[in-house]
Design a protein around this motif. Structure first.
Motif, mmCIF file in Angstrom:
data_model
loop_
_atom_site.group_PDB
_atom_site.id
_atom_site.type_symbol
_atom_site.label_atom_id
_atom_site.label_comp_id
_atom_site.label_asym_id
_atom_site.label_seq_id
_atom_site.Cartn_x
_atom_site.Cartn_y
_atom_site.Cartn_z
ATOM 1 N N GLY A 69 6.839 3.678 -0.049
ATOM 2 C CA GLY A 69 6.441 4.882 -0.901
ATOM 3 C C GLY A 69 4.795 5.073 -1.053
ATOM 4 O O GLY A 69 4.385 4.402 -1.701
ATOM 5 N N TRP A 71 2.853 6.636 -3.152
ATOM 6 C CA TRP A 71 2.863 7.237 -4.702
ATOM 7 C C TRP A 71 1.654 7.502 -5.125
ATOM 8 O O TRP A 71 1.488 8.378 -5.899
ATOM 9 N N HIS A 78 7.536 9.048 1.394
ATOM 10 C CA HIS A 78 8.582 7.893 1.351
ATOM 11 C C HIS A 78 9.367 7.675 2.585
ATOM 12 O O HIS A 78 10.067 8.564 3.017
#
Length: 150
Positions: A69, A71, A78
């Motif tokens: 992921g 982020w 992802h």
């Protein structure tokens, strides 16, 4: 995903310039690095430690668990890397990302503050496969990483 297959390359040190579509695996440094599979070009680093990612290699294909992921990248891509293939995973909400980051921080704190060298099953990453061993022992590499980080 721009790259749906990755070519694994086992290397000692990660090159300065990453080739898209290549998964660089450094067992010496316990690190897997690749250019983000969405095609944005950002570097993605997945450390191989008892509280981070696990790598499996069957002689041909490489898999990483848990999912990757990104982020902190603008793309927030992802995906799962399984047997050299990249499988796009669904996006996570901000709340789920924050919950995972919090769980990860707790797992690291608990693991690295212990005097023994095991992880209990409750410390396994979320969505961990059922076949994973319930106990992970530190290796020489992890001990060196622990000394380097702490």
């Amino acid at each position: 995903m721009k790259h749906d297959v990755l070519e694994p390359r086992f290397i000692k040190a990660v090159p300065r310039d990453l080739e898209p579509g290549v998964l660089y695996v450094s067992m010496e440094y316990g690190t897997v690095v690749h250019s983000c599979c969405c095609g944005c070009g950002f570097e993605v680093v997945t450390p191989l430690t008892p509280t981070d990612w696990r790598l499996t290699f069957d002689g041909e294909g490489v898999s990483l668990w848990p999912s990757v992921g990104s982020w902190y990248l603008p793309c927030q891509s992802h995906y799962v890397i399984e047997d050299n293939r990249v499988w796009e995973a669904g996006p996570w909400s901000k709340a789920r990302i924050e919950a995972e980051l919090s769980r990860d921080k707790r797992a690291k704190t608990k693991f690295y503050s212990r005097s023994d060298t095991t992880i209990e099953p409750s410390d396994a990453p979320i969505d961990a496969p059922a076949s994973r061993s319930s106990e992970v022992r530190l290796t020489g590499l992890v001990v060196r990483l622990r000394r380097w980080f702490f």
